[in-house]
Write a protein that holds these residues in place. Structure first.
Motif, PDB file in Angstrom:
ATOM      1  N   PRO A 108       0.804  -1.222   0.000  1.00 33.40           N
ATOM      2  CA  PRO A 108       0.000   0.000   0.000  1.00 33.40           C
ATOM      3  C   PRO A 108       0.842   1.280   0.000  1.00 33.40           C
ATOM      4  N   ALA A 109       1.953   1.274   0.724  1.00 28.57           N
ATOM      5  CA  ALA A 109       2.755   2.503   0.804  1.00 28.57           C
ATOM      6  C   ALA A 109       3.311   2.869  -0.574  1.00 28.57           C
ATOM      7  N   TRP A 137       0.560   4.064  -2.853  1.00 30.62           N
ATOM      8  CA  TRP A 137       0.163   5.432  -2.535  1.00 30.62           C
ATOM      9  C   TRP A 137       1.161   6.414  -3.142  1.00 30.62           C
ATOM     10  N   ASP A 138       2.449   6.085  -3.001  1.00 31.49           N
ATOM     11  CA  ASP A 138       3.463   6.973  -3.562  1.00 31.49           C
ATOM     12  C   ASP A 138       3.300   7.122  -5.065  1.00 31.49           C
ATOM     13  N   ASN A 151       0.118   9.153  -5.803  1.00 38.72           N
ATOM     14  CA  ASN A 151       0.074  10.484  -5.210  1.00 38.72           C
ATOM     15  C   ASN A 151       0.898  11.500  -6.008  1.00 38.72           C
ATOM     16  N   TRP A 154      -3.842  12.465  -9.674  1.00 40.59           N
ATOM     17  CA  TRP A 154      -5.015  12.934  -8.935  1.00 40.59           C
ATOM     18  C   TRP A 154      -5.941  13.728  -9.840  1.00 40.59           C
ATOM     19  N   ALA A 196      -1.070   0.639 -10.405  1.00 43.54           N
ATOM     20  CA  ALA A 196      -1.461   1.482  -9.271  1.00 43.54           C
ATOM     21  C   ALA A 196      -2.683   2.325  -9.625  1.00 43.54           C
ATOM     22  N   ALA A 224      -6.395   2.075  -8.007  1.00 46.27           N
ATOM     23  CA  ALA A 224      -7.053   3.262  -7.455  1.00 46.27           C
ATOM     24  C   ALA A 224      -8.444   3.424  -8.060  1.00 46.27           C
TER      25      ALA A 224
END
Lengths: 239, 279, 287
Positions: free
Chosen positions: B46-47, B50-51, B54, B59, B249, B253
């Protein structure tokens, strides 16, 4: 209010649902339209309510022509065979519906609506069920709620389409008496449609026997029993 | 044969064979690929995921995809209801043609719809030229994406609501009128509540389809990063760069956001049904 | 009488006539602008330089290879999907077992997955960066950027079509007819062929029709998995994109027009089925 029906006829395309019929309903009477299915009795009731429009002829309420009067303006309390309760509203909201639907300047205050709905629920002897939904009621309770909803608008007449048709035999007897009581209390001109001759004879002041879109005979129950005018009436009322 | 234990006995034959065919096809065609995506995400952690997600550009793309889908589905909710009502309740010349045409977005390949919309709304296209004097530009802006998604989502709303309108009991509207309600009041208080569950499902279906839509959007969108670049396109770009982890990723998402969104809609729907006693 | 208002003609509970006309007019304009205009544009753009150019564009080798590819994919994907749909509907509609609702959700899953994500999944599973992909390469089998990948992508996006049409129809028909056939001594296979299949043939045809339209028209998933190699793995929809991006407008729209005619044919057949056999089709369906 007395209702006069003059030479009223209704055609659905080539089908004649109603041959010209005439009928006078005195103010405050309790009338049964009795006949087999397809006899035109429901069509006649729906024309009185403004749900259908006649092909020819006219309807008078207290002598004034009401043939073209809109359904909303007629103030006919109508009870459908399956009661047509609004499933997404509580019993209270169902009964209050007609009052809340009035244009703002005619609408009673919230407190007044509360008071009237409560009184009606007491009259149908179901004061406790205001917060329930229709699918939580028995058949007999639904019928009485539908009746209360129709009475809430202070109708000028009460029209009922097979009001006991969807009920089992035992409940039917009780509710006949309660319709009679409500009629006597309110004094409303009341017309109900039925195919059950026993029901018509027991409940109504005046019975109108219909067949194939025509009125066969109009009379008090005892007179019809004693002097049927046709073989059809004799056979139908003997059943 | 575990399935046999869990099923009640039936005299009909063929359960074993049909169940086996179904499960084999389902596993190979659907579950295995989905597993590959989720497994990829799981191994990345997950980390890391997220990176990778992000970044401003991702986004922006995700927000755009969801925002445009939401707006287009809301517009479809309105026009879809209107269309369904007209098709069921009114008889007029051309009704059957319109009824059949509602399914056009189902039948027309999305790429075909995409280039057609793009040609129509481009500055030199018919609609583009007509809208230019009004100061409106549709192609290569977010509005263009809305137009494509309205096209794609329309049949979902119409086809969910249409049968429900057809089955409305006429008694309810009639009794409302006898109680003195004007037509508008009847529509608002009696008809609309009865259609609400179907409207919700149609909206959710249109939304789910629009969020992931690609073919009809990319031609009219202009694909400017951070402005009109939708999330599926970003996946395609990452794949073309052989950046599989980043593509995965973004894909994960999208799955998570879609899932959360549909869960939310379902929750609202259940809540509103309870509230109005339709359970 | 003071509260006299003229009645409407026709149904007493219909909207007032002006509202009716407004709604009909509004929807007609909406449909014309949002549905008919794009459809019409496909044909006007295709014929922008006349019939000859359009036909010439269709006979380009790339266009013909793409058409062959699309037809081959549909020819394999649609029957496979029909077999799966029949099997799934038979198991789900005619038997009671636990976990049925969950199974239906899984079958529906491809409807709510973006085609691009579907393509991505296949690339992750079979692509050069996965161990399975490496193994396949070592054994000289290609999935991604080749026919099998396109087929799998098409199967994924069309997966629910036939099953979703058949399941409600078969549930509604129940199983008494099959049980009667069995008591009369018919074998299971014979019962299926002579009792079940005739009852569901129109629904099956309907599902196949929609499945075929999507199989031939799928773009996003196929675009990713096929690698869009001209003359090799490009399908008609991906070829449309490539022509369009190369500013070969007539070629792009000519190919698109063929697909649009296919869509119109699908709609025509679908409408005919709905008129003739509405009672034998699912009451609601969503794709």
């Amino acid at each position: 209010m007395n209702i006069d029906i003059e030479d009223l006829a209704k055609e659905f395309g080539p089908e004649r649902a109603l041959h010209p019929v005439s009928l006078s309903i005195p103010s405050g009477a309790l009338i049964a339209l009795l006949g087999p299915s397809g006899s035109g009795k429901t069509t006649l009731l729906r024309i009185l309510a403004g749900l259908e429009f006649p092909t020819s002829g006219c309807v008078r309420f207290d002598g004034a022509d009401a043939t073209g009067l809109s359904i909303q303006a007629r103030r006919a309390g109508f009870v459908f065979q399956n009661y047509a309760l609004f499933r997404h509203m509580t019993v209270f909201e169902n009964v209050a519906y007609g009052l809340r639907a009035k244009p703002r300047r005619e609408r009673p205050t919230r407190a007044e609506i509360d008071r009237r709905v409560t009184r009606l629920l007491e009259m149908i002897q179901l004061p406790e069920i205001g917060s329930r939904y229709p699918n939580q009621l028995s058949g007999g309770q639904r019928q009485r709620v539908a009746l209360a909803r129709a009475l809430a608008i202070e109708p000028r007449m009460l029209l009922l389409d097979e009001p006991f048709g969807a009920l089992d035999a035992r409940v039917r007897k009780d509710l006949r008496q309660s319709l009679r009581d409500i009629h006597d209390r309110t004094g409303l001109t009341t017309v109900f449609v039925t195919h059950d001759q026993e029901e018509a004879m027991e409940l109504a002041d005046l019975v109108v026997i219909m067949s194939m879109g025509r009125i066969e005979q109009i009379g008090k129950p005892a007179d019809i029993r004693a002097r049927p005018v046709s073989d059809f009436v004799r056979a139908f009322t003997a059943a | 044969m575990r399935a046999k234990i869990l099923r009640s006995p039936s005299p009909l034959p063929g359960f074993g064979v049909s169940f086996a065919i179904m499960m084999t096809a389902l596993s190979f065609v659907v579950l295995l690929p989905i597993g590959a995506l989720l497994g990829r995400g799981f191994m990345t952690g997950p980390a890391e995921l997220w990176d990778m997600v992000n970044s401003r550009r991702i986004w922006a793309a995700l927000m755009l995809s969801f925002r445009a889908a939401l707006i287009a589905s809301l517009i479809n909710l309105f026009f879809g209801l209107m269309l369904a009502w007209v098709l069921v309740r009114y008889r007029f010349w051309g009704r059957r043609v319109i009824d059949a045409a509602v399914d056009l977005p189902f039948a027309l390949p999305t790429a075909v719809a995409g280039i057609a919309l793009s040609a129509l709304y481009a500055p030199n296209g018919i609609f583009g030229q007509a809208l230019a004097p009004l100061g409106l530009q549709v192609a290569y802006t977010e509005v263009g994406i809305w137009v494509a998604l309205i096209f794609i989502g329309l049949p979902f709303v119409v086809r969910t609501v249409q049968p429900v309108i057809g089955e409305l009991e006429p008694d309810l509207e009639e009794v409302s009128a006898t109680l003195g309600a004007r037509r508008a009041y009847t529509l608002r208080r009696v008809v609309l509540p009865a259609l609400t569950p179907a409207l919700f499902s149609g909206f959710a279906l249109a939304l789910a389809r629009s969020v992931g839509e690609y073919g009809s959007v990319i031609f009219i969108a202009g694909n400017i990063p951070n402005v009109t670049e939708i999330a599926p396109l970003l996946i395609v770009i990452r794949l073309e760069e052989y950046n599989y982890d980043a593509a995965a990723a973004i894909g994960i998402a999208m799955l998570i956001l879609s899932f959360a969104m549909l869960l939310g809609i379902n929750a609202i729907q259940i809540w509103s049904r309870r509230r109005i006693g339709l359970v | 009488m003071s509260d006299f208002t003229p009645a409407q003609t026709g149904r007493a509970t219909a909207e007032p006539r002006p509202v009716r006309y407004l709604l009909i007019g509004g929807t007609t304009v909406f449909v014309a602008l949002f549905l008919f205009a794009p459809l019409l544009t496909v044909f006007t753009e295709a014929l922008a330089d006349g019939w000859r150019s359009a036909l010439a564009a269709l006979s380009l080798p790339d266009a013909r290879a793409a058409a062959r590819m699309t037809l081959s994919i549909a020819a394999i994907a649609v029957p496979l999907n029909a077999i799966f749909g029949l099997a799934a509907a038979w198991a789900i509609a005619k038997f009671d077992f636990s976990g049925k609702a969950f199974l239906i959700t899984l079958i529906d899953l491809p409807f709510s997955v973006s085609p691009v994500v579907a393509g991505l999944m296949l690339v992750l599973l079979f692509g050069a960066n996965s161990s399975l992909g490496v193994w396949l390469m070592a054994n000289d089998m290609r999935v991604v950027f080749a026919f099998p990948g396109i087929l799998l992508a098409t199967l994924f996006v069309t997966f629910p079509f036939v099953a979703r049409e058949l399941i409600p129809v078969m549930i509604e028909q129940g199983r008494t007819e099959e049980e009667a056939a069995l008591t009369l001594g018919a074998s299971g296979w014979r019962t299926f062929l002579t009792v079940t299949l005739p009852n569901i043939r129109w629904a099956l045809l309907y599902g196949v029709l929609l499945c075929n339209a999507r199989a031939m028209g799928e773009f996003g998933a196929v675009a990713i998995v096929s690698g869009k190699i001209r003359g090799k793995t490009a399908t008609m929809p991906t070829m449309v994109e490539m022509f369009y991006n190369e500013y070969l407008s007539v070629a792009a729209f000519s190919l698109a027009a063929v697909l649009a005619m296919l869509a119109l044919l699908t709609l025509l057949l679908k409408t005919l089925l709905e008129w003739r056999h509405a009672d034998l089709l699912a009451a609601t369906r969503l794709h």
